[in-house]
Design a protein around this motif. Structure first.
Motif, mmCIF file in Angstrom:
data_model
loop_
_atom_site.group_PDB
_atom_site.id
_atom_site.type_symbol
_atom_site.label_atom_id
_atom_site.label_comp_id
_atom_site.label_asym_id
_atom_site.label_seq_id
_atom_site.Cartn_x
_atom_site.Cartn_y
_atom_site.Cartn_z
ATOM 1 N N LEU A 1 -7.243 5.139 -1.112
ATOM 2 C CA LEU A 1 -7.618 3.825 -0.586
ATOM 3 C C LEU A 1 -8.391 3.964 0.720
ATOM 4 O O LEU A 1 -9.421 3.314 0.927
ATOM 5 C CB LEU A 1 -6.366 2.976 -0.373
ATOM 6 C CG LEU A 1 -6.569 1.611 0.294
ATOM 7 C CD1 LEU A 1 -7.434 0.709 -0.573
ATOM 8 C CD2 LEU A 1 -5.216 0.942 0.581
ATOM 9 N N LEU A 2 -7.921 4.837 1.605
ATOM 10 C CA LEU A 2 -8.578 5.003 2.898
ATOM 11 C C LEU A 2 -9.913 5.735 2.773
ATOM 12 O O LEU A 2 -10.808 5.542 3.598
ATOM 13 C CB LEU A 2 -7.652 5.748 3.860
ATOM 14 C CG LEU A 2 -6.465 4.924 4.370
ATOM 15 C CD1 LEU A 2 -5.529 5.793 5.197
ATOM 16 C CD2 LEU A 2 -6.963 3.738 5.194
ATOM 17 N N ASP B 1 -1.585 5.076 -3.922
ATOM 18 C CA ASP B 1 -2.346 6.205 -3.396
ATOM 19 C C ASP B 1 -3.109 5.767 -2.148
ATOM 20 O O ASP B 1 -4.279 5.376 -2.216
ATOM 21 C CB ASP B 1 -3.309 6.719 -4.473
ATOM 22 C CG ASP B 1 -4.016 8.002 -4.064
ATOM 23 O OD1 ASP B 1 -3.902 8.401 -2.886
ATOM 24 O OD2 ASP B 1 -4.696 8.602 -4.923
ATOM 25 N N VAL B 2 -2.435 5.828 -1.008
ATOM 26 C CA VAL B 2 -3.039 5.380 0.251
ATOM 27 C C VAL B 2 -4.206 6.283 0.655
ATOM 28 O O VAL B 2 -5.200 5.819 1.211
ATOM 29 C CB VAL B 2 -1.979 5.347 1.369
ATOM 30 C CG1 VAL B 2 -2.604 4.901 2.686
ATOM 31 C CG2 VAL B 2 -0.840 4.408 0.988
ATOM 32 N N THR B 3 -4.111 7.558 0.359
ATOM 33 C CA THR B 3 -5.177 8.484 0.728
ATOM 34 C C THR B 3 -6.497 8.092 0.076
ATOM 35 O O THR B 3 -7.546 8.027 0.740
ATOM 36 C CB THR B 3 -4.803 9.920 0.324
ATOM 37 O OG1 THR B 3 -3.588 10.295 0.970
ATOM 38 C CG2 THR B 3 -5.909 10.892 0.716
ATOM 39 N N ILE C 1 -3.139 -0.572 8.255
ATOM 40 C CA ILE C 1 -2.081 0.134 7.527
ATOM 41 C C ILE C 1 -1.094 0.767 8.494
ATOM 42 O O ILE C 1 0.126 0.659 8.323
ATOM 43 C CB ILE C 1 -2.705 1.192 6.594
ATOM 44 C CG1 ILE C 1 -3.370 0.510 5.389
ATOM 45 C CG2 ILE C 1 -1.648 2.186 6.119
ATOM 46 C CD1 ILE C 1 -4.092 1.464 4.469
ATOM 47 N N ARG D 1 -7.491 1.550 8.032
ATOM 48 C CA ARG D 1 -6.516 2.492 8.595
ATOM 49 C C ARG D 1 -5.658 1.847 9.689
ATOM 50 O O ARG D 1 -4.430 1.996 9.697
ATOM 51 C CB ARG D 1 -7.239 3.724 9.150
ATOM 52 C CG ARG D 1 -6.280 4.798 9.669
ATOM 53 C CD ARG D 1 -7.042 6.031 10.147
ATOM 54 N NE ARG D 1 -7.861 6.597 9.073
ATOM 55 C CZ ARG D 1 -7.396 7.421 8.153
ATOM 56 N NH1 ARG D 1 -6.116 7.774 8.172
ATOM 57 N NH2 ARG D 1 -8.207 7.899 7.216
ATOM 58 N N HIS E 1 0.824 -1.213 0.000
ATOM 59 C CA HIS E 1 0.000 0.000 0.000
ATOM 60 C C HIS E 1 0.858 1.263 0.000
ATOM 61 O O HIS E 1 0.447 2.312 -0.491
ATOM 62 C CB HIS E 1 -0.908 0.013 1.236
ATOM 63 C CG HIS E 1 -0.152 0.071 2.533
ATOM 64 N ND1 HIS E 1 0.272 -1.056 3.209
ATOM 65 C CD2 HIS E 1 0.291 1.134 3.269
ATOM 66 C CE1 HIS E 1 0.924 -0.703 4.295
ATOM 67 N NE2 HIS E 1 0.947 0.620 4.368
ATOM 68 N N ALA E 2 2.067 1.169 0.548
ATOM 69 C CA ALA E 2 2.932 2.347 0.663
ATOM 70 C C ALA E 2 3.430 2.835 -0.693
ATOM 71 O O ALA E 2 3.960 3.947 -0.783
ATOM 72 C CB ALA E 2 4.125 2.030 1.567
ATOM 73 N N PHE F 1 -6.757 -0.989 -6.623
ATOM 74 C CA PHE F 1 -5.624 -0.264 -6.049
ATOM 75 C C PHE F 1 -4.392 -0.593 -6.873
ATOM 76 O O PHE F 1 -4.090 -1.752 -7.145
ATOM 77 C CB PHE F 1 -5.393 -0.657 -4.593
ATOM 78 C CG PHE F 1 -4.244 0.066 -3.951
ATOM 79 C CD1 PHE F 1 -4.404 1.357 -3.482
ATOM 80 C CD2 PHE F 1 -3.001 -0.549 -3.822
ATOM 81 C CE1 PHE F 1 -3.350 2.040 -2.896
ATOM 82 C CE2 PHE F 1 -1.931 0.118 -3.235
ATOM 83 C CZ PHE F 1 -2.119 1.420 -2.775
#
Length: 437
Positions: free
Chosen positions: A200-201, A196-198, A211, A208, A192-193, A242
């Motif tokens: 995804l959340l 685009d983690v933002t 992660i 969250r 995930h790092a 993702f």
């Protein structure tokens, strides 16, 4: 990667979670072919395939009983329909586990539909493709494959059988040379790092905590991601799209893509064009290095603990297979012929090693595979040594083998309902700039 003007390519499609919706998936593939004017040579499915042949298989599907249903696979198994494109899949955490357990090393579940096994590597369409089935669970990762050998199927064995084991990753980690595609159901931990983690959340806010604690995904797959460095890694499980780009060094990177489950207006399907390896056959064949690895590591699970949930100790170091060992496998006929497929006898349940445990189902394809390698049935059981089981010979409702499941803590999204198929967005475009895939 550098593509020459003389390079030939494979147009393939990747599906996230299948959940038995083969008709809808194949219709979507046909629609992409029509719109793009391309010929799709291969379909890859990243788990939750649900190869349910009949009502008897439903008891081995790890979902609450009210959500169990016979999906579209039965028509393909019985020959009323045929998969229009060669389909290769791995297992997830919602499977007819008796069917997949009988094909531990891979095999045809229906004409033109191939299961990669608990772990497997094949060559097809000029590509080298590996996969690992199931999901990670720390409670069971170090155990032997014990479920098929137990006298009864229990709630515990029905769940643990789809939990990936360390020995599968141990074998895959011994692969050398380029790998075009890796398939898994859950994600490699930490991937995930690199995306685009933002976003995804925003779509999956409940992720969250996992992660932040680095618990999202499988640590086994994380090791394989960095060890094997495949060109592409495709996954599913979390029911979302993702994308990520993992840069290993200046010359090597992995394009990761997870996809959704097959539902209208969801990103469940992806068209990908990958260069074929020069001189490689389009036919589906066993990978010779993988056969050598299986042969060399087969005795690690010697069958002495079948039916018992015990820990498997693996060597802390392993010796890679030699060129001679690989060359010996190259000399064999490694073609995975569609003629290997065989339906079970009408009116019978299956050939079982344990009459009251459907997870002990056997398959002649597995016998043939082990005979080809000169290996014994250490995990599976011989098809020829076990008689057909009739429904009347199976235990009654009061037996401990009967399963009543509550909500599944691995995944609580089961219901799939489709309107008439009028999908406008079945095709999900790759956009390197936006998705890093």
């Amino acid at each position: 990667p550098y593509y020459t003007t003389m390079q030939s390519y494979c147009n393939l499609m990747v599906e996230g979670c299948c959940h038995g919706s083969l008709d809808e998936i194949y219709a979507s593939v046909a629609e992409v072919e029509r719109r793009r004017g391309v010929h799709v040579e291969l379909l890859l499915i990243c788990g939750d395939f649900q190869s349910v042949r009949d009502e008897n298989d439903l008891s081995c599907l790890a979902t609450p009983p009210k959500y169990r249903r016979i999906g579209g696979f039965r028509d393909y198994y019985q020959g009323r329909k045929r998969a229009p494109v060669l389909t290769i899949f791995i297992g997830g955490n919602h499977e007819a586990s008796n069917v997949l357990a009988s094909l531990h090393y891979g095999g045809w579940v229906a004409p033109n539909i191939y299961y990669l096994g608990a772990a497997g590597v094949v060559n097809v369409k000029g590509l080298r493709i590996a996969g690992i089935s199931g999901i990670y669970n720390p409670r069971h990762v170090n155990l032997v494959h014990w479920e098929a050998g137990a006298q009864y199927m229990t709630e515990n064995s029905l769940r643990s059988i789809y939990h990936v084991r360390e020995i599968e990753a141990y074998r895959l980690a011994q692969l050398t040379g380029p790998l075009d595609i890796m398939l898994s159901h859950d994600w490699p931990r930490g991937v995930h790092a690199y995306g685009d983690v933002t976003s995804l959340l925003k779509y999956k806010p409940f992720l969250r905590d996992d992660i932040q604690s680095n618990q999202l995904g499988s640590p086994l797959s994380e090791t394989l991601l960095w060890q094997l460095r495949p060109s592409y890694w495709f996954a599913a499980h979390l029911h979302c799209k993702f994308a990520a780009l993992v840069q290993h060094d200046e010359q090597h990177s992995t394009r990761f893509l997870a996809l959704d489950k097959c539902l209208p207006k969801r990103d469940f399907l992806q068209l990908v064009t990958i260069p074929k390896r020069p001189g490689c056959s389009d036919e589906l064949t066993y990978d010779p290095e993988w056969l050598a690895i299986l042969t060399k590591t087969h005795s690690l699970e010697d069958g002495s603990n079948r039916g018992h949930s015990v820990r498997l100790s693996l060597p802390s170091r392993f010796e890679l297979v030699s060129q001679d060992e690989v060359a010996f496998q190259v000399s064999k006929n490694r073609l995975i012929s569609p003629e290997f497929f065989q339906q079970k006898q009408q009116g019978k349940l299956s050939r079982r090693a344990r009459p009251n445990n459907p997870l002990s189902e056997t398959n002649p394809q597995t016998d043939r595979f082990l005979t080809m390698l000169g290996l014994k049935n250490n995990v599976t059981f011989s098809f020829s040594d076990n008689a057909l089981i009739t429904p009347a010979s199976v235990i009654g409702d009061d037996d401990p083998a009967m399963i009543l499941l509550d909500d599944d803590d691995d995944d609580d999204e089961y219901i799939i309902e489709f309107p008439h198929h009028t999908k406008d967005d079945a095709e999900i475009d790759i956009d390197v700039d936006d998705d890093s895939v």
